[in-house]
Design a protein around this motif. Structure first.
Motif, mmCIF file in Angstrom:
data_model
loop_
_atom_site.group_PDB
_atom_site.id
_atom_site.type_symbol
_atom_site.label_atom_id
_atom_site.label_comp_id
_atom_site.label_asym_id
_atom_site.label_seq_id
_atom_site.Cartn_x
_atom_site.Cartn_y
_atom_site.Cartn_z
ATOM 1 N N ARG A 22 -4.631 -9.303 -6.423
ATOM 2 C CA ARG A 22 -4.329 -9.102 -4.896
ATOM 3 C C ARG A 22 -6.228 -8.975 -4.225
ATOM 4 O O ARG A 22 -7.104 -8.441 -5.106
ATOM 5 C CB ARG A 22 -4.153 -7.554 -5.261
ATOM 6 N N CYS A 266 2.127 -0.490 -4.652
ATOM 7 C CA CYS A 266 1.107 -0.711 -5.797
ATOM 8 C C CYS A 266 0.673 -1.911 -6.151
ATOM 9 O O CYS A 266 -0.289 -2.862 -5.548
ATOM 10 C CB CYS A 266 0.460 0.191 -6.903
ATOM 11 N N ARG A 271 -5.899 -2.682 0.377
ATOM 12 C CA ARG A 271 -6.446 -1.433 0.426
ATOM 13 C C ARG A 271 -8.005 -0.888 -0.400
ATOM 14 O O ARG A 271 -7.643 -0.244 -1.890
ATOM 15 C CB ARG A 271 -5.919 -0.253 0.392
ATOM 16 N N CYS A 283 -8.724 2.946 -5.129
ATOM 17 C CA CYS A 283 -7.242 3.323 -5.221
ATOM 18 C C CYS A 283 -7.442 4.953 -4.636
ATOM 19 O O CYS A 283 -8.674 5.607 -5.100
ATOM 20 C CB CYS A 283 -6.558 3.693 -6.382
ATOM 21 N N PHE A 285 -5.677 7.264 -5.280
ATOM 22 C CA PHE A 285 -5.807 8.052 -6.959
ATOM 23 C C PHE A 285 -6.666 7.952 -7.970
ATOM 24 O O PHE A 285 -6.546 8.586 -8.620
ATOM 25 C CB PHE A 285 -4.628 8.294 -7.319
ATOM 26 N N LYS A 316 -10.213 -2.315 -10.821
ATOM 27 C CA LYS A 316 -9.093 -1.235 -10.314
ATOM 28 C C LYS A 316 -7.548 -1.645 -10.926
ATOM 29 O O LYS A 316 -7.581 -2.782 -11.574
ATOM 30 C CB LYS A 316 -8.878 -2.234 -8.555
#
Ligand code: SF4
Length: 339
Positions: A22, A266, A271, A283, A285, A316
């Motif tokens: 990603r 996700c 981001r 992330c 969270f 991540k």
């Protein structure tokens, strides 16, 4: 110089690509932990001790870090808080970020309280769009949910944002069972009448916001209630979209649904976040944070800071854990992350 697309800078962009391929081209920057409202789902009821001035990144530090992020593929930045508009001289920061070569889109999330007199100047400073938080169309309920009496000011702020000609104006509505879920149809009517997007957000757990799964109104339930009164047509929101978007039959505006609890997104996440005190979060969270402020203040070079950023991205996870586990995580309160 025309903004260059991420694809033309393959090698640098790789620095912000995670183990799941990603690519992260969207950075959310919190510029303050302070706010002029006390929204029940964001700030702990007992309040918070604001961070000392020295703990908060200066504009020079924010611009330096943003420059490095942009050099490595970030082309979209959103300013958040707390409430970004309570930070003084925000226009100058907007202007300096706007001038960064390679930055395509510059946005801000605000509670709209101070927008009626500032929207046009933010547009002139270089902002491309605003997300304005408004969780109720009822002044009495606004006072209950924010512990402040600024409902009229926020509505005037929305009017000013539309008048200022922002290409994108969105209204963020955090939907909570038994609190404001009876306004789904009223907000849809509001969107049908105005050239903006009303975005319904599933209630998410953060530090001391009294979250429980029973207080969520699931996306499917929200759609069922709205479609009893309106015809919605799906829109293509793009590969990294946070919201599922819909046109409203006969309306000028549209709807969005942010479904991170019941249908998370996700797998296409692009981001990253920078907190007001200089921590990088890979992330929303994640409770593992990477400090950029201290190495920056200790004289780290751009290459050294890039390496730290890359390590953070490589750490991540594939996606956030199930919501029941999220509430167990010792995450920050929403106001200290900026959404
Ligand atoms: S929960 Fe984390 S990984 Fe998932 S979309 Fe949000 S920021 Fe990305």
């Amino acid at each position: 110089m025309p903004p260059s697309s991420p694809s033309s800078r393959e090698t640098p962009a790789a620095a912000l690509t995670d183990r799941f391929s990603r690519r992260h081209n969207y950075l959310r920057i919190s510029v303050t932990d302070r706010c002029n409202l006390r929204c029940v789902y964001c700030m702990p009821a007992e309040g918070l001790v604001w961070r000392e001035r020295a703990e908060i990144l200066s504009f020079e530090e924010i611009v330096r870090l943003a420059k490095i992020f942009v050099a490595h593929g970030v082309d979209k930045i959103r300013l958040t808080g707390g409430e970004p508009t309570v930070r003084r001289h925000l226009h100058s920061l907007i202007g300096r970020l706007r001038a960064l070569p390679g930055l395509r889109t510059l946005l801000m999330s605000t509670n709209g309280v101070l927008l009626a007199t500032t929207a046009a100047s933010y547009r002139a400073a270089g902002l491309d769009g605003l997300n304005i938080s408004l969780d109720t169309l009822r002044p009495d309920r606004f006072a209950q949910m924010t512990l402040r009496d600024n409902h009229a000011a926020v509505l005037a702020g929305i009017t000013a944002a539309l008048a200022a000609g922002f290409p994108s104006v969105k209204i963020n509505v955090v939907v909570m069972q038994g609190i404001n879920d009876d306004e789904l149809v009223a907000f849809t009517e509001f969107a049908a009448k105005h050239p903006l997007e009303v975005r319904f957000i599933e209630f998410m757990p953060f530090d001391r916001n009294d979250w429980s799964a029973s207080r969520i109104v699931p996306y499917a339930e929200m759609r069922r209630r709205i479609e009893a009164a309106f015809t919605l047509t799906p829109l293509d929101a793009g590969p990294h979209a946070v919201a599922k978007e819909f046109a409203i039959a006969g309306g000028v505006g549209r709807l969005g649904f942010v479904t991170s609890m019941t249908e998370n997104f996700c797998s296409t996440c692009n981001r990253l976040r920078l907190t007001a005190d200089g921590k990088m979060k890979n992330c929303l969270f994640s409770t593992t944070e990477t400090d950029l402020r201290e190495p920056l203040r200790a004289g780290a070079t751009d290459a050294e800071l890039t390496a730290i950023m890359q390590q953070c991205v490589l750490g991540k996870w594939a996606g956030h854990p199930p919501m029941e586990q999220l509430v167990e995580l010792n995450n920050r309160s929403m106001i200290q992350i900026g959404g």
